[in-house]
Design a protein around this motif. Structure first.
Motif, PDB file in Angstrom:
ATOM      1  N   UNK A   7      22.173  -0.372  -7.613  1.00 10.47           N
ATOM      2  CA  UNK A   7      20.900  -1.131  -7.669  1.00 10.47           C
ATOM      3  C   UNK A   7      19.891  -0.632  -6.847  1.00 10.47           C
ATOM      4  N   UNK A   8      18.733  -0.812  -7.055  1.00  6.65           N
ATOM      5  CA  UNK A   8      17.615  -0.480  -6.368  1.00  6.65           C
ATOM      6  C   UNK A   8      16.455  -1.567  -6.274  1.00  6.65           C
ATOM      7  N   UNK A   9      15.473  -1.309  -4.882  1.00 10.27           N
ATOM      8  CA  UNK A   9      14.416  -1.967  -4.854  1.00 10.27           C
ATOM      9  C   UNK A   9      13.457  -1.275  -4.680  1.00 10.27           C
ATOM     10  N   UNK A  10      12.006  -1.709  -4.936  1.00 14.10           N
ATOM     11  CA  UNK A  10      11.169  -0.629  -4.962  1.00 14.10           C
ATOM     12  C   UNK A  10       9.896  -0.991  -3.838  1.00 14.10           C
ATOM     13  N   UNK A  11       9.864  -0.310  -2.770  1.00 14.88           N
ATOM     14  CA  UNK A  11       8.966  -0.501  -1.705  1.00 14.88           C
ATOM     15  C   UNK A  11       7.579   0.173  -1.988  1.00 14.88           C
ATOM     16  N   UNK A  12       6.658  -0.708  -2.152  1.00 12.63           N
ATOM     17  CA  UNK A  12       5.036  -0.247  -2.168  1.00 12.63           C
ATOM     18  C   UNK A  12       4.813   0.669  -1.069  1.00 12.63           C
ATOM     19  N   UNK A  13       4.229   1.803  -1.384  1.00 12.46           N
ATOM     20  CA  UNK A  13       3.804   2.372  -0.184  1.00 12.46           C
ATOM     21  C   UNK A  13       2.170   2.185  -0.164  1.00 12.46           C
ATOM     22  N   UNK A  14       1.957   1.367   0.813  1.00 19.38           N
ATOM     23  CA  UNK A  14       0.564   0.789   0.861  1.00 19.38           C
ATOM     24  C   UNK A  14      -0.147   1.190   2.326  1.00 19.38           C
ATOM     25  N   UNK A  15      -1.487   1.241   2.310  1.00 18.19           N
ATOM     26  CA  UNK A  15      -2.311   1.825   3.258  1.00 18.19           C
ATOM     27  C   UNK A  15      -3.183   0.337   3.456  1.00 18.19           C
ATOM     28  N   UNK A  16      -3.172   0.299   4.674  1.00 21.40           N
ATOM     29  CA  UNK A  16      -3.819  -1.060   5.116  1.00 21.40           C
ATOM     30  C   UNK A  16      -5.053  -0.785   6.184  1.00 21.40           C
ATOM     31  N   UNK A  17      -6.233  -1.137   6.236  1.00 20.32           N
ATOM     32  CA  UNK A  17      -7.047  -0.968   7.419  1.00 20.32           C
ATOM     33  C   UNK A  17      -7.969  -2.337   7.687  1.00 20.32           C
ATOM     34  N   UNK A  18      -8.246  -2.549   8.997  1.00 15.04           N
ATOM     35  CA  UNK A  18      -8.930  -3.464   9.416  1.00 15.04           C
ATOM     36  C   UNK A  18     -10.282  -3.048   9.718  1.00 15.04           C
ATOM     37  N   UNK A  98      -0.771   8.831  -5.267  1.00 15.41           N
ATOM     38  CA  UNK A  98       0.297  10.029  -5.524  1.00 15.41           C
ATOM     39  C   UNK A  98       1.517   9.823  -5.331  1.00 15.41           C
ATOM     40  N   UNK A  99       1.807   8.736  -4.675  1.00 13.86           N
ATOM     41  CA  UNK A  99       3.069   8.308  -4.356  1.00 13.86           C
ATOM     42  C   UNK A  99       3.189   6.660  -4.078  1.00 13.86           C
ATOM     43  N   UNK A 100       2.839   5.841  -5.231  1.00 12.69           N
ATOM     44  CA  UNK A 100       2.902   4.353  -5.024  1.00 12.69           C
ATOM     45  C   UNK A 100       3.852   3.778  -4.522  1.00 12.69           C
ATOM     46  N   UNK A 101       5.233   4.142  -4.757  1.00 10.45           N
ATOM     47  CA  UNK A 101       6.329   3.221  -4.417  1.00 10.45           C
ATOM     48  C   UNK A 101       7.665   4.393  -4.138  1.00 10.45           C
ATOM     49  N   UNK A 102       8.429   3.681  -3.339  1.00 10.22           N
ATOM     50  CA  UNK A 102       9.750   4.408  -3.024  1.00 10.22           C
ATOM     51  C   UNK A 102      11.094   3.558  -3.403  1.00 10.22           C
ATOM     52  N   UNK A 103      11.791   4.002  -4.259  1.00  9.56           N
ATOM     53  CA  UNK A 103      13.231   3.439  -4.562  1.00  9.56           C
ATOM     54  C   UNK A 103      14.043   3.446  -3.723  1.00  9.56           C
ATOM     55  N   UNK A 104      14.549   2.449  -3.263  1.00  5.60           N
ATOM     56  CA  UNK A 104      15.645   2.396  -2.072  1.00  5.60           C
ATOM     57  C   UNK A 104      16.866   1.740  -2.736  1.00  5.60           C
ATOM     58  N   UNK A 105      18.049   2.223  -2.246  1.00  5.13           N
ATOM     59  CA  UNK A 105      19.387   1.545  -2.678  1.00  5.13           C
ATOM     60  C   UNK A 105      19.316   0.290  -1.745  1.00  5.13           C
ATOM     61  N   UNK A 106      19.961  -0.805  -2.663  1.00  6.33           N
ATOM     62  CA  UNK A 106      20.219  -2.080  -1.980  1.00  6.33           C
ATOM     63  C   UNK A 106      21.670  -2.413  -2.146  1.00  6.33           C
ATOM     64  N   UNK A 107      22.269  -3.237  -1.267  1.00  8.82           N
ATOM     65  CA  UNK A 107      23.802  -3.544  -1.325  1.00  8.82           C
ATOM     66  C   UNK A 107      23.991  -4.549  -2.559  1.00  8.82           C
ATOM     67  N   UNK A 139       9.532 -16.179 -10.689  1.00  3.87           N
ATOM     68  CA  UNK A 139      10.010 -16.088  -9.237  1.00  3.87           C
ATOM     69  C   UNK A 139      11.222 -15.480  -8.846  1.00  3.87           C
ATOM     70  N   UNK A 140      11.827 -14.571  -9.753  1.00  2.00           N
ATOM     71  CA  UNK A 140      12.899 -13.787  -9.453  1.00  2.00           C
ATOM     72  C   UNK A 140      12.346 -12.291  -9.176  1.00  2.00           C
ATOM     73  N   UNK A 141      13.443 -11.724  -8.379  1.00  3.58           N
ATOM     74  CA  UNK A 141      13.159  -9.931  -8.012  1.00  3.58           C
ATOM     75  C   UNK A 141      14.376  -9.287  -8.880  1.00  3.58           C
ATOM     76  N   UNK A 142      13.792  -8.499  -9.873  1.00  3.51           N
ATOM     77  CA  UNK A 142      14.619  -7.780 -10.762  1.00  3.51           C
ATOM     78  C   UNK A 142      14.806  -6.350 -10.226  1.00  3.51           C
ATOM     79  N   UNK A 143      15.897  -6.016  -9.768  1.00  4.45           N
ATOM     80  CA  UNK A 143      16.455  -4.676  -9.247  1.00  4.45           C
ATOM     81  C   UNK A 143      16.483  -3.671 -10.512  1.00  4.45           C
ATOM     82  N   UNK A 144      16.219  -2.452  -9.996  1.00  6.65           N
ATOM     83  CA  UNK A 144      16.573  -1.326 -11.052  1.00  6.65           C
ATOM     84  C   UNK A 144      17.939  -1.184 -10.708  1.00  6.65           C
ATOM     85  N   UNK A 145      18.543  -0.234 -11.728  1.00  5.10           N
ATOM     86  CA  UNK A 145      19.936   0.129 -11.763  1.00  5.10           C
ATOM     87  C   UNK A 145      20.291   1.608 -12.457  1.00  5.10           C
ATOM     88  N   UNK A 146      21.283   2.209 -11.729  1.00  4.44           N
ATOM     89  CA  UNK A 146      21.773   3.485 -12.346  1.00  4.44           C
ATOM     90  C   UNK A 146      23.224   3.686 -12.119  1.00  4.44           C
TER      91      UNK A 146
END
Length: 376
Positions: A7-18, A98-107, A139-146
Motif C-alpha cells: 500500500x502507498x500514501x502520497x505525500x504532496x511536494x509543497x513549497x511554502x513562503x511567508x 514537475x514533481x507534485x507528489x511522492x508515493x511512499x510505502x505504508x505498513x 472523510x477517509x484516506x484511500x491508499x494506492x496498492x501494487x
C-alpha cells in the motif's frame, strides 16, 4: 518468491513562503516586499482519488484550483503561518509542478481494504506525528496498492500470528489454499481473508442457526441436498489428487451457499460435509464432529464419504424449442426421453398452433440434451 500486496500514501511536494510587506497595497495594487521566509508545513498526504483526478488534468495546478483541494491548502496556510505581529504578511503555498507528489510505502497492518488508519499512521513514525491529510468526500484516506515482492523494506510483510488472532487458524489455512495452485506464485492480499472467514461462519450456522445451539436433525435428505453433497464429494476427491486445493475451497463455498438457501440442517448431509472439510479446516471440523456425538480425534480415522453418481443425474432436461432456428420457448423433458419421444411430444402439443403460423412441420430436429428445432 513470495509476492505481497503493498500500500502507498502520497505525500504532496509543497513549497511554502511567508512574506512581509511594507504596508497595505497601494492604490495601484502594488505591494513592497521587505522580508521573505520559508514556510514550515508538516507533511501533507493526499488521498488517491485526488491523484486520479490529476491524471485527467493537464497539470497539478488545475487540481489545486479544485474547491475542496484549495480550501484544504488555505486551511493549512492559516494554521501554520507565523503570527503577524501587527504587520502586513501573507503565506503562499504552491505545488512543485514537475514533481507534485511522492508515493511512499505504508505498513499494510494499518490499512484495511485500502483505507488508511490515519491515527495509527501518525503514531507509526515520528516524522508523521503532525501529518495533515486531504481526504475523500466521506472523510477517509484511500491508499494506492501494487503487487510486489514481500519484504520488510516495503512494509508489506504480514505476521501470521496477527491473522490467526483476528480470523482464526482455519481461516488462514483455507485462504492460503484458496489463493491458487500450489506451483504458481500468488500475491498475498490480506483483504481477501475476510471472505474465507465469512464462509466458515456460514458453515458453522448450518449446524448452529443464528449462532444458537446445535440444531442438526435426523430427517432424510432431499434430492437437491444429496446432489449438492455428492458434487462436493466428487470434486474434492478429484482436486486433492491434483493438489488443486483452491478449487476445492471454491466448491465448498458454492455448496454452503446452496445448502443455506435450502435451509439444510440434516445430519445425513452435514456429517459427510464435516469429514470433507476436516483436512482444510481441522479445528472447526473437529469441534463440529464432537458435537455430532463422535469421540474426540476420531474424525482423522473416519472413512471418506462414498460418492454415488446417481444423485448427480438430472431427472429432467430443459430444452430450448425453436421454429426454423428461432427459439420460442423452453420445455422440460425426462433425461431418459428419446429423440422420437420428444418429437412426438412436441407435435402433439399446442406448440405449432401457437408459433407455427398455421404451417405444418416438415421436420423436427432433436439434439439430445441440447435443443429442439421444428422446421416448417
Amino acid at each position: 518468491m513470495i509476492l505481497g500486496r503493498s500500500n502507498f500514501v502520497y505525500r504532496l511536494n509543497l513549497t511554502s513562503e511567508h512574506v512581509e510587506f511594507a504596508g497595505p497595497p497601494t492604490e495601484t495594487g502594488e505591494e513592497e516586499i521587505i522580508a521573505r521566509a520559508e514556510g514550515k508545513l508538516p507533511p501533507v498526504f493526499v488521498s488517491k482519488s485526488w491523484l486520479d483526478r490529476l491524471t485527467k488534468s493537464t497539470n497539478m495546478l488545475e487540481l489545486s484550483k479544485h474547491q475542496g483541494f484549495a480550501s484544504k491548502i488555505k486551511e493549512l496556510n492559516a494554521k501554520y503561518r507565523p503570527q503577524p505581529n501587527g504587520r502586513h504578511t501573507g503565506t503562499f503555498t504552491g505545488i512543485v509542478a514537475d514533481n507534485p507528489y511522492t508515493a511512499l510505502h505504508v505498513d499494510v497492518s494499518i490499512v484495511n481494504n485500502d483505507v488508511l488508519d490515519t491515527a495509527a499512521f501518525k503514531k507509526w513514525r515520528p516524522d508523521y506525528a503532525d501529518a495533515e491529510f486531504i481526504l475523500e468526500d466521506d472523510g477517509t484516506y484511500i491508499c494506492g496498492s501494487e503487487v510486489e515482492k514481500m519484504s520488510k523494506a516495503k512494509f508489506n510483510v504480514v505476521n501470521p500470528d496477527v491473522l490467526v488472532a483476528q480470523y482464526g487458524a482455519d481461516a488462514l489455512r483455507l485462504y492460503e489454499m484458496f489463493l491458487g495452485p500450489l506451483e504458481q506464485f500468488k500475491p498475498w492480499n490480506t483483504n481477501g481473508i475476510s471472505g474465507v472467514a465469512t464462509f466458515l461462519k456460514k458453515f458453522w450456522r448450518l449446524f448452529h442457526p443464528e449462532d444458537g445451539p446445535l440444531a442438526v436433525t435426523d430427517e432424510p435428505a432431499s434430492p437437491a441436498e444429496l446432489k449438492t453433497l455428492h458434487r462436493v464429494i466428487q470434486k474434492v476427491a478429484q482436486d486433492v489428487e491434483k493438489f488443486s486445493f483452491n478449487t476445492s475451497v471454491s466448491t465448498f463455498m458454492i455448496a454452503v451457499n446452496e445448502l443455506t438457501a435450502l435451509g439444510t440442517h440434516k445430519r445425513a448431509i452435514l456429517e459427510p460435509l464435516v469429514l470433507l472439510l476436516s483436512p482444510f479446516a481441522p479445528h472447526l471440523a473437529e469441534e463440529l464432529w464432537e458435537e455430532l456425538g463422535h469421540a474426540p480425534g476420531s474424525i482423522s480415522h473416519a472413512a471418506y464419504p462414498e460418492f454415488r453418481e446417481e444423485y448427480l443425474v438430472e431427472a429432467n432436461v430443459t430444452y430450448p424449442v425453436a421454429i426454423n432456428g428461432k427459439v420460442r420457448e423452453q420445455r422440460q423433458f425426462a433425461t431418459a426421453a428419446t429423440a422420437a419421444e420428444i418429437e412426438t411430444a412436441i407435435l402433439e402439443s399446442d406448440f405449432l398452433s401457437r408459433f407455427g403460423d398455421g404451417k405444418a412441420a416438415k421436420k423436427v430436429v432433436v439434439v439430445p440434451g441440447r435443443m429442439v428445432n421444428v422446421v416448417v
